[in-house]
Write a protein that holds these residues in place. Structure first.
Motif, PDB file in Angstrom:
ATOM      1  N   ARG A 127       9.640 -23.743 -43.832  1.00 59.44           N
ATOM      2  CA  ARG A 127      10.096 -24.731 -43.719  1.00 59.44           C
ATOM      3  C   ARG A 127      11.619 -25.010 -45.029  1.00 59.44           C
ATOM      4  N   HIS A 128      11.119 -25.031 -45.638  1.00 60.68           N
ATOM      5  CA  HIS A 128      12.416 -25.648 -46.830  1.00 60.68           C
ATOM      6  C   HIS A 128      13.483 -24.489 -46.645  1.00 60.68           C
ATOM      7  N   LYS A 129      13.155 -23.099 -46.781  1.00 62.40           N
ATOM      8  CA  LYS A 129      13.871 -22.182 -45.894  1.00 62.40           C
ATOM      9  C   LYS A 129      14.865 -22.334 -44.681  1.00 62.40           C
ATOM     10  N   LEU A 130      14.182 -23.082 -43.747  1.00 61.71           N
ATOM     11  CA  LEU A 130      15.386 -23.322 -42.922  1.00 61.71           C
ATOM     12  C   LEU A 130      15.821 -24.617 -42.953  1.00 61.71           C
ATOM     13  N   GLY A 153      25.795 -13.177 -52.735  1.00 59.36           N
ATOM     14  CA  GLY A 153      24.242 -14.171 -53.444  1.00 59.36           C
ATOM     15  C   GLY A 153      23.554 -13.419 -52.664  1.00 59.36           C
ATOM     16  N   ASP A 154      22.385 -13.796 -53.282  1.00 59.77           N
ATOM     17  CA  ASP A 154      21.200 -13.106 -52.479  1.00 59.77           C
ATOM     18  C   ASP A 154      20.694 -14.310 -50.831  1.00 59.77           C
ATOM     19  N   LEU A 155      20.486 -14.037 -49.929  1.00 61.22           N
ATOM     20  CA  LEU A 155      20.805 -14.920 -48.950  1.00 61.22           C
ATOM     21  C   LEU A 155      19.213 -15.050 -47.897  1.00 61.22           C
ATOM     22  N   ASN A 156      18.664 -13.987 -48.449  1.00 68.47           N
ATOM     23  CA  ASN A 156      17.693 -13.692 -48.091  1.00 68.47           C
ATOM     24  C   ASN A 156      17.568 -13.022 -46.909  1.00 68.47           C
ATOM     25  N   ILE A 157      17.860 -12.984 -46.055  1.00 70.59           N
ATOM     26  CA  ILE A 157      17.741 -12.342 -45.048  1.00 70.59           C
ATOM     27  C   ILE A 157      18.852 -11.242 -44.926  1.00 70.59           C
ATOM     28  N   SER A 175      12.476 -12.668 -43.397  1.00 67.58           N
ATOM     29  CA  SER A 175      13.397 -12.283 -44.018  1.00 67.58           C
ATOM     30  C   SER A 175      14.609 -11.167 -42.835  1.00 67.58           C
ATOM     31  N   HIS A 176      13.169 -11.219 -41.507  1.00 65.97           N
ATOM     32  CA  HIS A 176      14.033 -10.686 -40.514  1.00 65.97           C
ATOM     33  C   HIS A 176      13.421 -11.278 -39.390  1.00 65.97           C
ATOM     34  N   THR A 177      13.070 -12.470 -39.508  1.00 64.84           N
ATOM     35  CA  THR A 177      12.284 -12.922 -38.267  1.00 64.84           C
ATOM     36  C   THR A 177      13.718 -13.129 -36.939  1.00 64.84           C
ATOM     37  N   PRO A 178      13.335 -13.283 -36.139  1.00 64.49           N
ATOM     38  CA  PRO A 178      14.586 -14.146 -35.589  1.00 64.49           C
ATOM     39  C   PRO A 178      14.930 -15.572 -35.882  1.00 64.49           C
ATOM     40  N   GLU A 180      15.397 -16.747 -38.846  1.00 63.99           N
ATOM     41  CA  GLU A 180      15.667 -16.684 -39.479  1.00 63.99           C
ATOM     42  C   GLU A 180      16.924 -16.042 -39.677  1.00 63.99           C
ATOM     43  N   VAL A 181      17.223 -14.778 -38.539  1.00 61.66           N
ATOM     44  CA  VAL A 181      18.339 -13.980 -38.267  1.00 61.66           C
ATOM     45  C   VAL A 181      18.917 -15.288 -37.254  1.00 61.66           C
ATOM     46  N   GLU A 182      18.679 -15.535 -37.009  1.00 64.02           N
ATOM     47  CA  GLU A 182      19.737 -17.450 -35.480  1.00 64.02           C
ATOM     48  C   GLU A 182      20.302 -18.017 -36.474  1.00 64.02           C
TER      49      GLU A 182
END
Length: 272
Positions: A127-130, A153-157, A175-178, A180-182
């Motif tokens: 949740r924090h990441k989003l 930077g390290d965007l972790n996606i 790191s590769h879920t839809p 996060e990518v969106e």
């Protein structure tokens, strides 16, 4: 004349100061943006880095966790630190440098990793990441990006299929879920950012910048992800003339699990 900018999640700058020295010896970027420095400002190895020629330091440190720092041979005309999600984490710093193409603002980001479970309802870290990405989207648009700006930077996606070793197997891996990518695409589109790495390396080619410590033979298995990024606004994107993922650094003794990425800009920086 050129300006070279590198981004590198160093995973503790004090523990890996020798690797920073090695990287400077091998590639000598004019500006080096570090993430996950893991130390307070007063503990930052400033003297050692100034000996390497990085006389200008912008540091946003945090004990044991997070932390970003921008090291430069180029004088800063401005330094800005922004806090995200009201957590007090040291995850952003921006500097402005003067060039023959006008001022360039360079953002240095360390986006939260997001934990292991890609569900914001059960995982506060995710949740924090989003939320962090949402704040980036709201801020990095309009006047803030209608200028010469670089975001690193390290965007972790890892957004593209060939940014991961297996698109199918990592679709449910943080790191590769839809979702996060969106969310990352929303950040990029809001500011019309150009993905400089993929602008120079087609999406048909595999590109990684991170390889897990859990793999004892990481180079042979090559199960990597492109978590580290260099973006540019359209005002300066055409001046990014070269990109290099410096995979060599991942093979050094006691390395970071990230490799540096270097961008060359066809601009002349000014020593004020």
């Amino acid at each position: 004349m050129t300006l070279t900018i590198a981004t590198w999640n160093i995973n503790s700058v004090r523990s890996r100061i020798k690797l920073v020295e090695q990287f400077e010896s091998d590639r000598a970027p004019d500006i080096l943006c570090l993430q996950e420095t893991k130390c307070m400002n007063d503990q930052f190895p400033s003297a050692a880095l100034k000996k390497l020629g990085y006389e200008h330091l912008a540091i946003n440190g945090q004990k044991s966790y997070h932390g970003v720092a921008t090291l430069s041979r180029v004088p800063f005309t401005d330094v800005e630190i922004r806090e995200f999600c009201n957590k007090g984490d040291a995850r952003h710093i921006a500097v402005t440098v003067d060039t023959d193409k006008g001022p360039i603002k360079i953002h240095n980001f360390y986006v939260p990793a997001g934990g292991d479970v890609p569900d914001p309802e059960v995982n506060d870290k995710f949740r924090h990441k989003l939320d962090f990405l949402n704040e980036m989207t709201e801020w990095l648009q309009g006047e803030e990006t209608n200028c010469n700006a670089i975001l690193v930077g390290d965007l972790n996606i890892a957004p593209h299929e060939n940014d991961v070793w297996s698109h199918k197997q990592l679709l449910k891996v943080v790191s590769h879920t839809p979702i996060e990518v969106e969310q990352l695409a929303k950040v990029q589109n809001a500011g019309n950012w150009v993905d400089s790495v993929r602008n120079h390396i087609p999406t048909s080619e595999r590109v990684y910048s991170w390889w897990s410590y859990r793999s004892p033979n990481w180079a042979k298995s090559d199960k990597g992800r492109r978590l580290d990024h260099i973006w540019a606004t359209p005002h300066i994107a055409d001046q990014v003339s070269a990109i290099e993922v410096y995979k060599t650094a991942r093979a050094w003794e006691k390395p970071s699990d990230h490799a540096p990425i270097i961008a060359k800009l066809d601009v002349e920086w000014r020593n004020l």
